[in-house]
Scaffold this active site. Sequence first.
Site, mmCIF file in Angstrom:
data_model
loop_
_atom_site.group_PDB
_atom_site.id
_atom_site.type_symbol
_atom_site.label_atom_id
_atom_site.label_comp_id
_atom_site.label_asym_id
_atom_site.label_seq_id
_atom_site.Cartn_x
_atom_site.Cartn_y
_atom_site.Cartn_z
ATOM 1 N N SER A 8 4.508 -0.169 6.496
ATOM 2 C CA SER A 8 3.204 -0.819 6.350
ATOM 3 C C SER A 8 3.321 -2.291 5.978
ATOM 4 C CB SER A 8 2.385 -0.089 5.285
ATOM 5 O OG SER A 8 3.031 -0.179 4.019
ATOM 6 N N GLY A 48 2.508 -4.178 1.074
ATOM 7 C CA GLY A 48 2.907 -3.240 2.114
ATOM 8 C C GLY A 48 4.400 -2.978 1.996
ATOM 9 N N PHE A 116 -5.570 3.570 -0.010
ATOM 10 C CA PHE A 116 -4.971 2.751 1.048
ATOM 11 C C PHE A 116 -5.823 2.849 2.307
ATOM 12 C CE2 PHE A 116 -2.095 1.576 4.437
ATOM 13 C CZ PHE A 116 -1.356 0.544 3.890
ATOM 14 N N ASN A 194 11.502 9.272 -4.551
ATOM 15 C CA ASN A 194 11.555 9.299 -6.003
ATOM 16 C C ASN A 194 11.630 10.764 -6.436
ATOM 17 O OD1 ASN A 194 8.898 10.361 -6.011
ATOM 18 N ND2 ASN A 194 7.984 8.336 -6.252
ATOM 19 N N LEU A 223 14.593 7.589 -10.315
ATOM 20 C CA LEU A 223 14.155 8.406 -11.450
ATOM 21 C C LEU A 223 13.364 7.601 -12.469
ATOM 22 C CD1 LEU A 223 17.600 10.212 -11.972
ATOM 23 C CD2 LEU A 223 15.648 11.053 -10.635
ATOM 24 N N GLY A 255 9.886 0.426 -6.164
ATOM 25 C CA GLY A 255 10.729 1.235 -5.280
ATOM 26 C C GLY A 255 11.139 0.489 -4.024
ATOM 27 N N ASP A 256 10.228 -0.298 -3.478
ATOM 28 C CA ASP A 256 10.561 -1.104 -2.299
ATOM 29 C C ASP A 256 11.675 -2.091 -2.628
ATOM 30 O OD1 ASP A 256 8.416 0.189 -1.074
ATOM 31 O OD2 ASP A 256 7.013 -1.436 -1.514
#
Length: 322
Positions: A8, A48, A116, A194, A223, A255-256
């Site tokens: 995205s 995104g 979203f 995750n 984690l 996380g990205d």
Amino acid sequence: MSIAVSASIATDHLMRFPGRFADALLADQLDHVSLSFLVDDLQLRRGGVAGNIAYAMGLLNQRPLLVGAVGADFAEYRAWLEGNGVDCSTVLVSEKAHTARFVCTTDEDMAQIASFYPGAMSEARDISITELSESHALDLVLVGANDPEAMLKHTAEAREAEILFAADPSQQLARLDGDQAVQLIEGAAYLFTNKYEWALLLQKTGLSEDEVAAKVGIRVTTLGAEGVKIVDRDGTEVHVGVVPDRGRVDPTGVGDAFRAGFLTAHTAGLSLERAAQLGSLIAVLVLETMGTQEWTLNKEDALQRLTEAYGAEAADEIKPLL
């Protein structure tokens, strides 16, 4: 390596709630929730999954290929990414829809409630990885959260063309059925989830951990504050702790950021441990910033933080990538 990031591309609307969502949720009333939270702040930011990962890779001296669909309102965002080392030449511009929107509220516990709107993202299914591979030398394709049809198509095309790919279904796991989830991970060189997504993947597919291991290469499970667990192809487990933060601001995009750092390091030949350490550094820089692409990389400070968290040897091995 030449890395394409298919996921995205969105504009983020980020808000902060000065309290705890948990205090407003009644366990016996969840079947008819009706809540409104008065927020303290609103930030409009670039975001995104693909935009965030590509931006971070750009700052790490890569030149990732951005693969996704946007609206005509993307011009300023495009200039920003290109100015930070991202190849936007293959981005599809919709003639009828705006760039996707991510609306997220974060509370004091870093818990989040989000929505979203896909907008132009739904047209990502019109992009062909097969065609892109004919004009670009693609060594790895990361297939992240995107239009579900696009995710399935890009995964299948990468597999058929024998291009290495990373499966990162993340938020879209909730939309996918078990068969679709299996299609997304089958043959992946990397599988990112995750802790919650890992449990959800096992539940949806009905697969055991060993059965998933037989379908993918390297499994990476983040984690949160406990760091990350990585399971190599031979079953060897590696656990890496986080880089201590200097004050948490917003977890959106963390996380990205980890994925960008991890893939940059591992595809450059560093060990899984070192790759996770670089990923953890980039992740904490995002955690300490409002907005997923507002952080910058200061080499001297980065090396100091790596040394403090993991030791001088780790910092020395990661240094060439900064």
